[in-house]
Design a protein around this motif. Structure first.
Motif, PDB file in Angstrom:
ATOM      1  N   LEU A  47       0.803  -1.228   0.000  1.00 39.15           N
ATOM      2  CA  LEU A  47       0.000   0.000   0.000  1.00 39.15           C
ATOM      3  C   LEU A  47       0.834   1.275   0.000  1.00 39.15           C
ATOM      4  O   LEU A  47       0.361   2.327  -0.413  1.00 39.15           O
ATOM      5  CB  LEU A  47      -0.977   0.010   1.173  1.00 39.15           C
ATOM      6  CG  LEU A  47      -2.182  -0.914   1.063  1.00 39.15           C
ATOM      7  CD1 LEU A  47      -3.263  -0.545   2.062  1.00 39.15           C
ATOM      8  CD2 LEU A  47      -2.779  -0.922  -0.342  1.00 39.15           C
ATOM      9  N   GLN A  48       2.080   1.200   0.444  1.00 42.33           N
ATOM     10  CA  GLN A  48       2.858   2.443   0.411  1.00 42.33           C
ATOM     11  C   GLN A  48       3.307   2.794  -1.011  1.00 42.33           C
ATOM     12  O   GLN A  48       3.731   3.910  -1.285  1.00 42.33           O
ATOM     13  CB  GLN A  48       4.021   2.435   1.411  1.00 42.33           C
ATOM     14  CG  GLN A  48       5.221   1.605   1.060  1.00 42.33           C
ATOM     15  CD  GLN A  48       6.250   1.611   2.207  1.00 42.33           C
ATOM     16  OE1 GLN A  48       5.888   1.586   3.382  1.00 42.33           O
ATOM     17  NE2 GLN A  48       7.528   1.651   1.867  1.00 42.33           N
ATOM     18  N   ARG A  49       3.153   1.830  -1.928  1.00 41.19           N
ATOM     19  CA  ARG A  49       3.511   2.102  -3.334  1.00 41.19           C
ATOM     20  C   ARG A  49       2.290   2.463  -4.175  1.00 41.19           C
ATOM     21  O   ARG A  49       2.417   2.850  -5.332  1.00 41.19           O
ATOM     22  CB  ARG A  49       4.178   0.864  -3.950  1.00 41.19           C
ATOM     23  CG  ARG A  49       5.478   0.467  -3.287  1.00 41.19           C
ATOM     24  CD  ARG A  49       6.190  -0.639  -4.046  1.00 41.19           C
ATOM     25  NE  ARG A  49       5.478  -1.911  -3.981  1.00 41.19           N
ATOM     26  CZ  ARG A  49       5.616  -2.794  -2.996  1.00 41.19           C
ATOM     27  NH1 ARG A  49       6.441  -2.548  -1.983  1.00 41.19           N
ATOM     28  NH2 ARG A  49       4.942  -3.930  -3.006  1.00 41.19           N
ATOM     29  N   LEU A  50       1.094   2.308  -3.579  1.00 38.94           N
ATOM     30  CA  LEU A  50      -0.141   2.423  -4.354  1.00 38.94           C
ATOM     31  C   LEU A  50      -0.253   3.746  -5.121  1.00 38.94           C
ATOM     32  O   LEU A  50      -0.502   3.766  -6.329  1.00 38.94           O
ATOM     33  CB  LEU A  50      -1.342   2.271  -3.404  1.00 38.94           C
ATOM     34  CG  LEU A  50      -2.718   2.207  -4.043  1.00 38.94           C
ATOM     35  CD1 LEU A  50      -2.960   0.846  -4.686  1.00 38.94           C
ATOM     36  CD2 LEU A  50      -3.802   2.454  -2.987  1.00 38.94           C
ATOM     37  N   LEU A  51      -0.052   4.842  -4.427  1.00 32.25           N
ATOM     38  CA  LEU A  51      -0.230   6.165  -5.058  1.00 32.25           C
ATOM     39  C   LEU A  51       1.069   6.717  -5.642  1.00 32.25           C
ATOM     40  O   LEU A  51       1.112   7.846  -6.106  1.00 32.25           O
ATOM     41  CB  LEU A  51      -0.746   7.178  -4.013  1.00 32.25           C
ATOM     42  CG  LEU A  51      -2.232   7.463  -4.026  1.00 32.25           C
ATOM     43  CD1 LEU A  51      -3.007   6.222  -3.623  1.00 32.25           C
ATOM     44  CD2 LEU A  51      -2.564   8.587  -3.050  1.00 32.25           C
ATOM     45  N   TRP A  52       2.096   5.936  -5.537  1.00 25.26           N
ATOM     46  CA  TRP A  52       3.421   6.421  -5.955  1.00 25.26           C
ATOM     47  C   TRP A  52       3.576   6.212  -7.472  1.00 25.26           C
ATOM     48  O   TRP A  52       3.163   5.178  -7.993  1.00 25.26           O
ATOM     49  CB  TRP A  52       4.489   5.673  -5.160  1.00 25.26           C
ATOM     50  CG  TRP A  52       5.818   6.353  -5.148  1.00 25.26           C
ATOM     51  CD1 TRP A  52       6.983   5.832  -5.652  1.00 25.26           C
ATOM     52  CD2 TRP A  52       6.141   7.640  -4.634  1.00 25.26           C
ATOM     53  NE1 TRP A  52       7.997   6.718  -5.458  1.00 25.26           N
ATOM     54  CE2 TRP A  52       7.506   7.853  -4.845  1.00 25.26           C
ATOM     55  CE3 TRP A  52       5.398   8.647  -4.019  1.00 25.26           C
ATOM     56  CZ2 TRP A  52       8.164   9.027  -4.478  1.00 25.26           C
ATOM     57  CZ3 TRP A  52       6.048   9.810  -3.639  1.00 25.26           C
ATOM     58  CH2 TRP A  52       7.403   9.996  -3.874  1.00 25.26           C
ATOM     59  N   PRO A  53       4.161   7.164  -8.194  1.00 22.57           N
ATOM     60  CA  PRO A  53       4.243   7.047  -9.658  1.00 22.57           C
ATOM     61  C   PRO A  53       5.070   5.847 -10.111  1.00 22.57           C
ATOM     62  O   PRO A  53       6.060   5.491  -9.465  1.00 22.57           O
ATOM     63  CB  PRO A  53       4.939   8.345 -10.084  1.00 22.57           C
ATOM     64  CG  PRO A  53       4.883   9.250  -8.912  1.00 22.57           C
ATOM     65  CD  PRO A  53       4.754   8.408  -7.696  1.00 22.57           C
ATOM     66  N   GLU A  54       4.645   5.263 -11.198  1.00 25.76           N
ATOM     67  CA  GLU A  54       5.377   4.106 -11.741  1.00 25.76           C
ATOM     68  C   GLU A  54       6.819   4.460 -12.051  1.00 25.76           C
ATOM     69  O   GLU A  54       7.735   3.676 -11.819  1.00 25.76           O
ATOM     70  CB  GLU A  54       4.678   3.632 -13.016  1.00 25.76           C
ATOM     71  CG  GLU A  54       3.712   2.497 -12.754  1.00 25.76           C
ATOM     72  CD  GLU A  54       3.031   2.003 -14.015  1.00 25.76           C
ATOM     73  OE1 GLU A  54       2.560   2.846 -14.796  1.00 25.76           O
ATOM     74  OE2 GLU A  54       2.980   0.778 -14.198  1.00 25.76           O
ATOM     75  N   ALA A  55       6.997   5.670 -12.550  1.00 24.54           N
ATOM     76  CA  ALA A  55       8.353   6.080 -12.950  1.00 24.54           C
ATOM     77  C   ALA A  55       9.312   6.091 -11.768  1.00 24.54           C
ATOM     78  O   ALA A  55      10.525   6.037 -11.936  1.00 24.54           O
ATOM     79  CB  ALA A  55       8.290   7.479 -13.570  1.00 24.54           C
ATOM     80  N   TYR A  56       8.775   6.145 -10.578  1.00 29.87           N
ATOM     81  CA  TYR A  56       9.638   6.152  -9.391  1.00 29.87           C
ATOM     82  C   TYR A  56       9.460   4.867  -8.572  1.00 29.87           C
ATOM     83  O   TYR A  56       9.682   4.845  -7.366  1.00 29.87           O
ATOM     84  CB  TYR A  56       9.328   7.390  -8.538  1.00 29.87           C
ATOM     85  CG  TYR A  56       9.645   8.672  -9.277  1.00 29.87           C
ATOM     86  CD1 TYR A  56      10.956   9.172  -9.315  1.00 29.87           C
ATOM     87  CD2 TYR A  56       8.655   9.364  -9.974  1.00 29.87           C
ATOM     88  CE1 TYR A  56      11.250  10.336 -10.018  1.00 29.87           C
ATOM     89  CE2 TYR A  56       8.948  10.524 -10.672  1.00 29.87           C
ATOM     90  CZ  TYR A  56      10.243  11.003 -10.701  1.00 29.87           C
ATOM     91  OH  TYR A  56      10.542  12.158 -11.395  1.00 29.87           O
ATOM     92  N   GLY A  57       9.032   3.829  -9.247  1.00 30.71           N
ATOM     93  CA  GLY A  57       8.985   2.518  -8.598  1.00 30.71           C
ATOM     94  C   GLY A  57       7.670   2.182  -7.937  1.00 30.71           C
ATOM     95  O   GLY A  57       7.540   1.156  -7.268  1.00 30.71           O
ATOM     96  N   GLY A  58       6.659   3.032  -8.099  1.00 25.46           N
ATOM     97  CA  GLY A  58       5.370   2.774  -7.454  1.00 25.46           C
ATOM     98  C   GLY A  58       4.400   2.035  -8.357  1.00 25.46           C
ATOM     99  O   GLY A  58       4.750   1.617  -9.476  1.00 25.46           O
ATOM    100  N   ASP A  59       3.151   1.885  -7.869  1.00 27.58           N
ATOM    101  CA  ASP A  59       2.134   1.178  -8.646  1.00 27.58           C
ATOM    102  C   ASP A  59       1.378   2.106  -9.593  1.00 27.58           C
ATOM    103  O   ASP A  59       0.543   1.651 -10.376  1.00 27.58           O
ATOM    104  CB  ASP A  59       1.119   0.503  -7.707  1.00 27.58           C
ATOM    105  CG  ASP A  59       1.758  -0.628  -6.932  1.00 27.58           C
ATOM    106  OD1 ASP A  59       2.870  -1.046  -7.318  1.00 27.58           O
ATOM    107  OD2 ASP A  59       1.171  -1.069  -5.935  1.00 27.58           O
TER     108      ASP A  59
END
Ligand SMILES: Cc1cc2nc3c(=O)[nH]c(=O)nc-3n(C[C@H](O)[C@H](O)[C@H](O)COP(=O)(O)OP(=O)(O)OC[C@H]3O[C@@H](n4cnc5c(N)ncnc54)[C@H](O)[C@@H]3O)c2cc1C
Lengths: 422, 401
Positions: B61-73
């Motif tokens: 869940l800590q990656r959920l809102l994080w941009p894909e370009a920076y390793g998130g979902d």
């Protein structure tokens, strides 16, 4: 600067002991409770910090003796005309520091009311039990073992259920009562109790008041076991647990009064228990006022003390109003307990209903006030160091105990509106 | 019937992904928290931290809102407002304090990483943390205690902020923060800014964890920022509107977390109502008119709180229809909804405790912890008396401050 003494008491009605006793207890609270109370929650099993304060108040200062007749080492309050107002003030002062301690201390008197208060002092039993409380410098605890696993409210709902749900039985065998049953939650159980007053039935399922029995059981009687204290949202100074009575034998004379009378005077315990609950609310609100005074004077908003903001001031006025009105109502109820000659017997349906009314009203007001006070303190409202959150957690149970608000409502409605079925 | 069906809301707003995430989180709450808590109570190391690691790192869940370009979902669009609402309801059912942690984290991420408005400097700086598979991105927000008055001050000099604040109080997690979001007055500017700082930045001093009412997964402490430096781009929300957008997201998170706590309370009360017998053997608890009236009221609060919360989520999810999250109307709406839901949760869970008497007060029945948690969470919103100044300003153009 104002102080808590600026909140009104009905001065013409209070006991001559009000200030002398109140101030002694306040001094004790300042020295032995307030500096340590933030550690009480984690101390709910061991009572390392709590026990010394109880020893001081109840044992050394002798406050556990007050109900007993003077010739037995007591202070004779049970035979005075200020049992209500004196108790009210003492409870208020203790609760200002810690309402868990107030209930634990107050419940020492609770079962003893059955035998130590006029017009029904049982001298034989007073003599029997006075040494437990009067011949020691250590705190000694009594408990009123009423609630059972299937429900506490029903047992208190004497008018409708007449004791018919009580499962703890008392059978007379020669000169002894044999008691069997399981109680839970009594204040001062959880391992600390010295003397139980046990609500029993001599005829399970019966609604006949004659079958309701209130029997004293010294906690060291064979067959009487206490479980460890439960963990709760607050009120760590009050230990509550299970108690099992397995073929516990006590002398026949340990029944408080006998058929009919036990049930009648039990209702007096309900009145006084509710009056004390109002005192707990009143004491807590006085301390909320004190702590919040400090907060809203120290913290600033837009360059001024927070209290100088007009909208905040509106709320502060309401909080002071609530503390003031609860105190006046509480003392009025205490006066009604002092003077049955004017207001009717303490066990009358009227007194029971009115004491319940004051209690459930004041507990609701108290919880709302505490919630608003915490809210005004922003994130600091949850700090143990500001004490208000502890009062909020502690006081919640005052709303819930003694049969809960709904039983209170039912009894009040029954009395004021002549209901027959509720 | 699950709460999803029981308490109505405009569920056509949810995507399939939102629904399946919520279903997975329901299972997480059951297996990681609810089944263990009788034994472990609120044990941080034994119960809460492992549950958070599973949630934030394994489920991610800590990656959920994080941009894909920076390793998130890559769910870094306003539509995520609905996703996080559905998620937080379930997380808070399991543990309200963990839901508040996520709410704070997502509020901070929302101002660094929203699609089209990414702050590359901040995304770069915090990518390792928020995209991490082994470090919990515990987020601590230092917000105004009283309405809009910052606790901290920041000065910009030669491309870097210097943040100054002494023993200030975050809303949560001050003792464990991996990242701080500090609402500061900005030197020489009329408006405030939210500055992101690593938890171990130079000059950050975290105090000892404080004893407090609830929210056990949030070990809070006073924090000092002693001339703590951050590059200029770390001011991730600059000016009133940007800061209010972050707050609106936080308020949404708090509301959804309250709804989750209410669901848990409803379940506990429902079990009690089905099984407890009062009035001798006469009456199953829920069939008593006096108590069922209170139970009905509790349900009403939950239903309305849920509707309000999803409506707020929808407002934040559709800036094309409702405008930007930080606009005055949306901010005031977010604040009103959050305060309303928080007060309603206090009342409803308090009432549920009253129904259960001693059982409601005993830790064993778990209800009391939701009561403590939701009250503690309410305090993150600041005093209601002052929030009302914002409502009056918007609706009546009041100048009262
Ligand atoms: C800190 C603490 C101290 C306590 N001290 C004592 C003590 O000293 N001695 C003792 O015996 N017990 C004590 N108790 C127990 C307490 O008094 C009981 O919990 C209380 O009376 C309610 O009983 P119950 O918990 O069994 O709930 P129940 O009897 O199951 O009642 C639950 C709820 O049902 C509702 N209800 C019940 N009956 C009716 C009705 N007829 N009509 C409508 N609604 C109804 C009420 O809302 C009530 O709150 C204590 C509990 C705590 C937590």
């Amino acid at each position: 600067m104002r102080s808590i003494d600026d909140f009104t008491r009905p001065l013409e009605n209070i006991s001559p002991m009000d200030d002398p006793l109140g101030l002694i207890v306040r001094d004790w609270a300042e020295k032995y409770v307030i500096p340590h109370r933030r550690k009480f929650d984690e101390d709910y099993v061991d009572h390392k910090f709590i026990e010394p304060a109880f020893d001081k108040l109840m044992g050394e200062m002798g406050m556990q003796r007050v109900l007993f007749p003077e010739n037995m080492g007591g202070w004779g309050f049970g035979r005075s005309d200020h049992v209500g107002t004196s108790m009210y003030r003492i409870m208020e002062e203790v609760a200002r520091a810690d309402s868990g301690m107030a209930v634990a201390y107050g419940v020492v008197y609770w079962p003893l009311l059955m035998i130590a208060v006029e017009p029904h002092v049982n001298y034989e039993l007073c003599k029997e039990f006075a040494p437990i409380f009067c011949d020691t410098e250590e705190a000694r605890f009594a408990a009123n073992a009423m609630t059972e696993p299937q429900g506490g409210s029903d047992i208190e709902n004497m008018e409708i259920l007449g004791g018919s749900t009580i499962q703890t039985t008392a059978v007379l065998d020669g000169d002894e009562w044999v008691i069997n049953g399981h109680k839970l939650w009594p204040t001062n159980s959880g391992g600390v109790c010295n003397l139980f007053g046990v609500v029993c039935t001599t005829n399970p399922g019966s609604r006949d008041p004659d079958d309701f029995a209130f029997i004293f059981v010294p906690a060291d009687t064979p067959g009487c076991t206490q479980g460890p204290p439960y963990q709760k949202a607050g009120m760590a100074a009050d230990k509550n647990g299970d108690i099992w009575f397995e073929n516990v034998r006590v002398p026949k004379s340990y029944r408080a009064h006998g058929p009919g009378l036990d049930a009648m005077y039990f209702k007096e315990m309900v009145s006084l228990g509710n009056m004390a609950s109002t005192a707990f609310v009143g004491g807590v609100l006085l301390n909320v006022w004190e702590r919040l005074y400090e907060f809203v004077s120290e913290e600033t908003y837009k360059g001024q003390p927070l209290k100088e903001h007009d909208a905040v001031a509106g709320l502060l006025a309401d909080i002071a109003r609530d503390a003031e009105v609860v105190r006046i109502v509480g003392y009025q109820n205490a006066r009604m307990m002092d003077r049955p000659d004017i207001y009717g017997a303490r066990w009358s349906d009227e007194q029971v209903a009115k004491a319940r009314l004051y209690k459930y009203w004041s507990a609701d007001v108290g919880m709302e006030t505490l919630g608003k006070a915490m809210n005004l303190m922003s994130v600091y409202g949850a700090d143990r160091d500001w004490d208000i959150e502890k009062h909020w957690r502690d006081l919640k149970i005052v709303q819930l105990w003694l049969g809960g608000k709904q039983l209170g409502q039912a009894e009040v409605a029954r009395w004021f509106w002549d209901l027959e079925t509720v | 019937m699950s709460e999803h069906d029981l308490f109505p809301f405009a569920h056509e707003w949810l995507s399939d992904m939102d629904t399946s995430l919520a279903a997975n989180l329901e299972k997480w709450a059951a297996s990681e928290l609810m089944e263990k808590r009788l034994e472990l109570k609120e044990d941080y190391a034994g119960l809460l931290e492992p549950a958070m690691r599973k949630l934030c790192l394994d489920i991610g869940l800590q990656r959920l809102l994080w941009p894909e370009a920076y390793g998130g979902d890559g769910h870094n669009t306003p539509a995520a407002a609905l996703t996080i609402t559905a998620a937080l309801e379930q997380v808070a059912r399991g543990d309200t304090s963990i839901a508040l942690l996520l709410s704070g984290m997502w509020a901070l991420q929302s101002c660094m990483a929203m699609e089209g408005k990414e702050n590359p400097e901040a995304c770069e700086a915090f990518a390792d943390l928020f995209a991490s598979k082994d470090t919990l991105a515990v987020t601590s927000l230092v917000l105004p205690l009283f309405r809009d008055e910052p606790q901290a001050h920041a000065k910009l000099s030669r491309g870097a902020w210097s943040v100054e604040a002494k023993k200030v109080r975050p809303i949560a997690c001050g003792a464990d923060a991996a990242v701080f979001g500090v609402y500061c007055s900005l030197d020489g500017e009329d408006e405030a800014g939210l500055i992101a700082l690593p938890g171990d930045a130079k000059g950050v001093k975290k105090g000892k964890a404080l004893l407090k009412t609830g929210l056990a997964a949030s070990r809070n402490a006073d924090v000092t920022f002693d001339k703590t430096k951050a590059p200029e781009g770390m001011c991730v929300a600059r000016g009133r509107e940007a800061c209010r957008a972050a707050l609106a997201w936080l308020y949404l998170g708090v509301s959804a977390s309250n709804v989750g706590a209410l669901f848990a309370s409803y379940e506990i009360l429902r079990e009690w109502g089905d099984n407890r017998v009062i009035k001798g053997k006469d009456q199953v608890f829920k069939n008593n008119p006096l108590t069922s009236a209170v139970m009905g009221e509790v349900a009403k609060e939950i239903a309305l709180d849920r509707m309000l919360t999803y409506n707020l989520a929808r407002v934040l999810a559709a800036p094309d229809v409702y405008g930007e999250a930080g606009g005055e109307r949306n901010f005031v709406t977010a604040c009103m909804v959050a305060q309303q839901v928080a007060q309603s949760a206090e009342k409803a869970i308090g009432n549920a405790m009253e129904m259960m008497a001693s059982a409601g007060y005993a830790t064993e029945w778990n209800l009391e912890r939701y009561w403590r948690d939701t009250k503690t969470m309410q305090l993150c919103l600041g005093p209601y008396e002052l929030a009302k100044m914002d409502y009056a300003r918007y609706f009546y153009q009041s100048q009262a401050r």
